[in-house]
Design a protein around this motif. Structure first.
Motif, PDB file in Angstrom:
ATOM      1  N   LEU A   1      16.469  45.536  -0.302  1.00  0.00           N
ATOM      2  CA  LEU A   1      15.137  45.403  -0.884  1.00  0.00           C
ATOM      3  C   LEU A   1      15.166  45.912  -2.320  1.00  0.00           C
ATOM      4  O   LEU A   1      15.598  47.031  -2.581  1.00  0.00           O
ATOM      5  CB  LEU A   1      14.120  46.208  -0.069  1.00  0.00           C
ATOM      6  N   LEU A   2      14.709  45.081  -3.233  1.00  0.00           N
ATOM      7  CA  LEU A   2      14.741  45.420  -4.658  1.00  0.00           C
ATOM      8  C   LEU A   2      13.350  45.634  -5.210  1.00  0.00           C
ATOM      9  O   LEU A   2      12.438  44.861  -4.936  1.00  0.00           O
ATOM     10  CB  LEU A   2      15.382  44.270  -5.443  1.00  0.00           C
ATOM     11  N   CYS A   3      13.201  46.671  -6.006  1.00  0.00           N
ATOM     12  CA  CYS A   3      12.025  46.830  -6.864  1.00  0.00           C
ATOM     13  C   CYS A   3      12.469  47.595  -8.098  1.00  0.00           C
ATOM     14  O   CYS A   3      13.654  47.825  -8.303  1.00  0.00           O
ATOM     15  CB  CYS A   3      10.866  47.488  -6.132  1.00  0.00           C
ATOM     16  N   SER A   4      11.516  47.978  -8.908  1.00  0.00           N
ATOM     17  CA  SER A   4      11.893  48.581 -10.191  1.00  0.00           C
ATOM     18  C   SER A   4      12.074  50.099 -10.137  1.00  0.00           C
ATOM     19  O   SER A   4      12.859  50.648 -10.894  1.00  0.00           O
ATOM     20  CB  SER A   4      10.859  48.227 -11.260  1.00  0.00           C
ATOM     21  N   GLU A   5      11.360  50.783  -9.274  1.00  0.00           N
ATOM     22  CA  GLU A   5      11.416  52.249  -9.255  1.00  0.00           C
ATOM     23  C   GLU A   5      12.840  52.765  -9.069  1.00  0.00           C
ATOM     24  O   GLU A   5      13.560  52.304  -8.191  1.00  0.00           O
ATOM     25  CB  GLU A   5      10.532  52.808  -8.127  1.00  0.00           C
ATOM     26  N   ALA A   6      13.215  53.736  -9.885  1.00  0.00           N
ATOM     27  CA  ALA A   6      14.576  54.288  -9.825  1.00  0.00           C
ATOM     28  C   ALA A   6      14.853  54.958  -8.485  1.00  0.00           C
ATOM     29  O   ALA A   6      15.924  54.815  -7.914  1.00  0.00           O
ATOM     30  CB  ALA A   6      14.790  55.274 -10.966  1.00  0.00           C
TER      31      ALA A   6
ATOM     32  N   CYS B   1       7.855  54.590  -3.829  1.00  0.00           N
ATOM     33  CA  CYS B   1       8.131  53.179  -4.050  1.00  0.00           C
ATOM     34  C   CYS B   1       7.820  52.377  -2.801  1.00  0.00           C
ATOM     35  O   CYS B   1       8.124  52.826  -1.691  1.00  0.00           O
ATOM     36  CB  CYS B   1       9.598  53.008  -4.424  1.00  0.00           C
ATOM     37  N   HIS B   2       7.265  51.200  -2.995  1.00  0.00           N
ATOM     38  CA  HIS B   2       6.892  50.391  -1.834  1.00  0.00           C
ATOM     39  C   HIS B   2       8.103  49.847  -1.083  1.00  0.00           C
ATOM     40  O   HIS B   2       7.999  49.536   0.098  1.00  0.00           O
ATOM     41  CB  HIS B   2       5.934  49.264  -2.240  1.00  0.00           C
ATOM     42  N   ARG B   3       9.281  49.779  -1.724  1.00  0.00           N
ATOM     43  CA  ARG B   3      10.452  49.270  -0.984  1.00  0.00           C
ATOM     44  C   ARG B   3      10.812  50.205   0.168  1.00  0.00           C
ATOM     45  O   ARG B   3      11.225  49.760   1.226  1.00  0.00           O
ATOM     46  CB  ARG B   3      11.645  49.039  -1.917  1.00  0.00           C
ATOM     47  N   ARG B   4      10.627  51.501  -0.033  1.00  0.00           N
ATOM     48  CA  ARG B   4      10.877  52.468   1.048  1.00  0.00           C
ATOM     49  C   ARG B   4       9.874  52.241   2.182  1.00  0.00           C
ATOM     50  O   ARG B   4      10.238  52.261   3.362  1.00  0.00           O
ATOM     51  CB  ARG B   4      10.761  53.903   0.533  1.00  0.00           C
ATOM     52  N   LEU B   5       8.629  52.000   1.833  1.00  0.00           N
ATOM     53  CA  LEU B   5       7.599  51.768   2.850  1.00  0.00           C
ATOM     54  C   LEU B   5       7.907  50.509   3.654  1.00  0.00           C
ATOM     55  O   LEU B   5       7.746  50.488   4.875  1.00  0.00           O
ATOM     56  CB  LEU B   5       6.220  51.658   2.190  1.00  0.00           C
ATOM     57  N   VAL B   6       8.365  49.461   2.972  1.00  0.00           N
ATOM     58  CA  VAL B   6       8.735  48.210   3.647  1.00  0.00           C
ATOM     59  C   VAL B   6       9.913  48.465   4.589  1.00  0.00           C
ATOM     60  O   VAL B   6       9.893  48.047   5.750  1.00  0.00           O
ATOM     61  CB  VAL B   6       9.084  47.094   2.625  1.00  0.00           C
ATOM     62  N   ALA B   7      10.930  49.165   4.107  1.00  0.00           N
ATOM     63  CA  ALA B   7      12.112  49.449   4.923  1.00  0.00           C
ATOM     64  C   ALA B   7      11.743  50.269   6.159  1.00  0.00           C
ATOM     65  O   ALA B   7      12.177  49.971   7.273  1.00  0.00           O
ATOM     66  CB  ALA B   7      13.166  50.178   4.090  1.00  0.00           C
ATOM     67  N   GLU B   8      10.922  51.292   5.972  1.00  0.00           N
ATOM     68  CA  GLU B   8      10.511  52.132   7.098  1.00  0.00           C
ATOM     69  C   GLU B   8       9.655  51.340   8.086  1.00  0.00           C
ATOM     70  O   GLU B   8       9.769  51.516   9.300  1.00  0.00           O
ATOM     71  CB  GLU B   8       9.754  53.363   6.593  1.00  0.00           C
ATOM     72  N   TYR B   9       8.812  50.477   7.565  1.00  0.00           N
ATOM     73  CA  TYR B   9       7.962  49.636   8.415  1.00  0.00           C
ATOM     74  C   TYR B   9       8.831  48.714   9.279  1.00  0.00           C
ATOM     75  O   TYR B   9       8.631  48.619  10.492  1.00  0.00           O
ATOM     76  CB  TYR B   9       7.008  48.825   7.538  1.00  0.00           C
ATOM     77  N   PHE B  10       9.802  48.045   8.651  1.00  0.00           N
ATOM     78  CA  PHE B  10      10.714  47.178   9.407  1.00  0.00           C
ATOM     79  C   PHE B  10      11.484  47.980  10.455  1.00  0.00           C
ATOM     80  O   PHE B  10      11.663  47.543  11.580  1.00  0.00           O
ATOM     81  CB  PHE B  10      11.700  46.451   8.486  1.00  0.00           C
TER      82      PHE B  10
END
Length: 148
Positions: free
Chosen positions: A117-122, A127-136
């Motif tokens: 999962l890619l986004c801009s936050e370092a 970051c929402h990518r962490r939320l998406v990963a945890e949700y999945f």
């Protein structure tokens, strides 16, 4: 018992192109799943959608896909970034959004296997990518999440 799938996350800011691509290659990433709402800005540098798709394929035969259902809405993003909202509010609104979108029904576990999962936050913390990963991980189980 089936083995767990590997799902990675990465942000492209505060990384050189070399660091970014080598990190993906070293991790064995098969596809980058772009979760950004806006991915064509000049500010994205080497991570602009079409450039990134080209570089990923050329450098590592890594697939690129953009899934808007994994991105926040402009309203949620602006409230957090432009209006300096707090993370707890952003997180609550974003999690409700992906629950409403039922993202787990739109993306196959096979697509996530070896995906990043890619986004801009370092960093993944705010970051929402962490939320998406945890949700999945919560919805699908058997998902090993690694933040690169």
């Amino acid at each position: 018992m089936s083995r767990s799938a590997n799902l990675f996350t990465i942000g492209f800011t505060q990384k050189t192109a070399q660091q970014f691509f080598e990190t993906l290659l070293d991790a064995g990433v098969k596809r980058v799943i772009d979760t950004r709402l806006n991915n064509v800005s000049q500010l994205a540098g080497f991570a602009k959608r079409n450039d990134l798709k080209y570089f990923l394929n050329k450098i590592g035969r890594i697939e690129y896909i953009h899934i808007l259902d994994l991105a926040p809405t402009q309203e949620i993003l602006d409230a957090y970034k432009k209006q300096k909202g707090d993370w707890e509010t952003y997180e609550r609104k974003f999690l409700q959004l992906i629950r409403d979108r039922q993202i787990e029904t739109k993306i196959s576990p096979e697509l996530l296997e070896g995906g990043c999962l890619l986004c801009s936050e370092a960093k993944p913390h705010h970051c929402h990518r962490r939320l998406v990963a945890e949700y999945f991980s919560q919805k699908l189980g058997n998902l090993e999440v690694t933040h690169l």
